[in-house]
Scaffold this motif. Structure first.
Motif, PDB file in Angstrom:
ATOM      1  N   UNK A 227       0.837  -1.202   0.000  1.00 56.59           N
ATOM      2  CA  UNK A 227       0.000   0.000   0.000  1.00 56.59           C
ATOM      3  C   UNK A 227       0.872   1.252   0.000  1.00 56.59           C
ATOM      4  N   UNK A 228       1.901   1.270   0.837  1.00 59.71           N
ATOM      5  CA  UNK A 228       2.812   2.413   0.895  1.00 59.71           C
ATOM      6  C   UNK A 228       3.512   2.596  -0.447  1.00 59.71           C
ATOM      7  N   UNK A 229       4.010   1.500  -1.006  1.00 61.05           N
ATOM      8  CA  UNK A 229       4.707   1.565  -2.292  1.00 61.05           C
ATOM      9  C   UNK A 229       3.785   2.057  -3.402  1.00 61.05           C
ATOM     10  N   UNK A 230       2.572   1.527  -3.435  1.00 62.42           N
ATOM     11  CA  UNK A 230       1.630   1.903  -4.486  1.00 62.42           C
ATOM     12  C   UNK A 230       1.175   3.355  -4.341  1.00 62.42           C
ATOM     13  N   UNK A 231       1.059   3.836  -3.111  1.00 60.34           N
ATOM     14  CA  UNK A 231       0.690   5.241  -2.914  1.00 60.34           C
ATOM     15  C   UNK A 231       1.762   6.167  -3.478  1.00 60.34           C
TER      16      UNK A 231
ATOM     17  N   UNK B  46       1.379   6.047  -7.166  1.00 56.44           N
ATOM     18  CA  UNK B  46       0.183   6.797  -7.558  1.00 56.44           C
ATOM     19  C   UNK B  46       0.480   8.293  -7.606  1.00 56.44           C
ATOM     20  N   UNK B  47       1.208   8.789  -6.626  1.00 61.84           N
ATOM     21  CA  UNK B  47       1.588  10.208  -6.626  1.00 61.84           C
ATOM     22  C   UNK B  47       2.426  10.547  -7.856  1.00 61.84           C
ATOM     23  N   UNK B  48       3.348   9.657  -8.198  1.00 57.79           N
ATOM     24  CA  UNK B  48       4.175   9.870  -9.387  1.00 57.79           C
ATOM     25  C   UNK B  48       3.317   9.895 -10.649  1.00 57.79           C
TER      26      UNK B  48
ATOM     27  N   UNK C 218       0.627  13.108 -14.927  1.00 55.40           N
ATOM     28  CA  UNK C 218      -0.662  13.112 -15.640  1.00 55.40           C
ATOM     29  C   UNK C 218      -0.890  11.819 -16.427  1.00 55.40           C
ATOM     30  N   UNK C 219      -0.472  10.711 -15.833  1.00 53.79           N
ATOM     31  CA  UNK C 219      -0.650   9.395 -16.454  1.00 53.79           C
ATOM     32  C   UNK C 219      -1.951   8.792 -15.900  1.00 53.79           C
ATOM     33  N   UNK C 220      -3.060   9.146 -16.541  1.00 52.41           N
ATOM     34  CA  UNK C 220      -4.380   8.773 -16.034  1.00 52.41           C
ATOM     35  C   UNK C 220      -4.620   7.263 -16.047  1.00 52.41           C
ATOM     36  N   UNK C 221      -4.125   6.591 -17.082  1.00 56.50           N
ATOM     37  CA  UNK C 221      -4.297   5.135 -17.133  1.00 56.50           C
ATOM     38  C   UNK C 221      -3.594   4.462 -15.948  1.00 56.50           C
ATOM     39  N   UNK C 222      -2.383   4.932 -15.641  1.00 54.02           N
ATOM     40  CA  UNK C 222      -1.621   4.381 -14.511  1.00 54.02           C
ATOM     41  C   UNK C 222      -2.324   4.703 -13.186  1.00 54.02           C
ATOM     42  N   UNK C 223      -2.896   5.909 -13.092  1.00 54.06           N
ATOM     43  CA  UNK C 223      -3.643   6.293 -11.884  1.00 54.06           C
ATOM     44  C   UNK C 223      -4.797   5.338 -11.632  1.00 54.06           C
ATOM     45  N   UNK C 224      -5.529   5.054 -12.675  1.00 57.17           N
ATOM     46  CA  UNK C 224      -6.682   4.151 -12.558  1.00 57.17           C
ATOM     47  C   UNK C 224      -6.213   2.762 -12.153  1.00 57.17           C
ATOM     48  N   UNK C 225      -5.169   2.283 -12.804  1.00 56.12           N
ATOM     49  CA  UNK C 225      -4.617   0.959 -12.510  1.00 56.12           C
ATOM     50  C   UNK C 225      -4.161   0.867 -11.048  1.00 56.12           C
TER      51      UNK C 225
END
Length: 105
Positions: A43-47, A50-52, A57-64
């Motif tokens: 969870x920490x790593x993914x957060x 997600x910030x990166x 502005x990588x919306x597909x990566x944000x959703x994933x």
């Protein structure tokens, strides 16, 4: 208090209903705890990822990543619930007693 220090009397502690679960139950609960720790680290790593993704502005990566974080959160809740169920079984709690415990925590 004993002077400026707290004193713990052992007699009340000896009356607490501590159980000594079987090795099987101990291992099962230890596995759930390990899974929770592993998922918390994910969870920490993914957060961070997600910030990166948001900054880039990588919306597909944000959703994933958001979907992955939701799954991680669900896993954590499941393992916590599994621990609770095993503890309730150890103490032979009734449904009524479980409701009391859960409403107080």
């Amino acid at each position: 208090m004993q002077g400026d220090l707290y004193q713990v009397d052992k007699e009340p502690l000896l009356n607490l209903p501590f159980l000594n679960p079987s090795v099987e139950v101990q291992n099962k609960i230890a596995l759930f705890v390990s899974q929770i720790i592993s998922n918390k680290q994910k969870e920490i790593d993914y957060l961070c990822l997600l910030e990166e993704a948001k900054e880039a502005n990588n919306f597909d990566r944000e959703i994933q990543l958001s979907k992955a974080l939701e799954k991680i959160s669900q896993n954590i809740l499941k393992f916590e619930s599994d621990i609770d169920v095993n503890i309730y079984k150890l103490y032979d709690l009734t449904d009524e007693e479980i409701k009391i415990v859960e409403s107080e925590t």
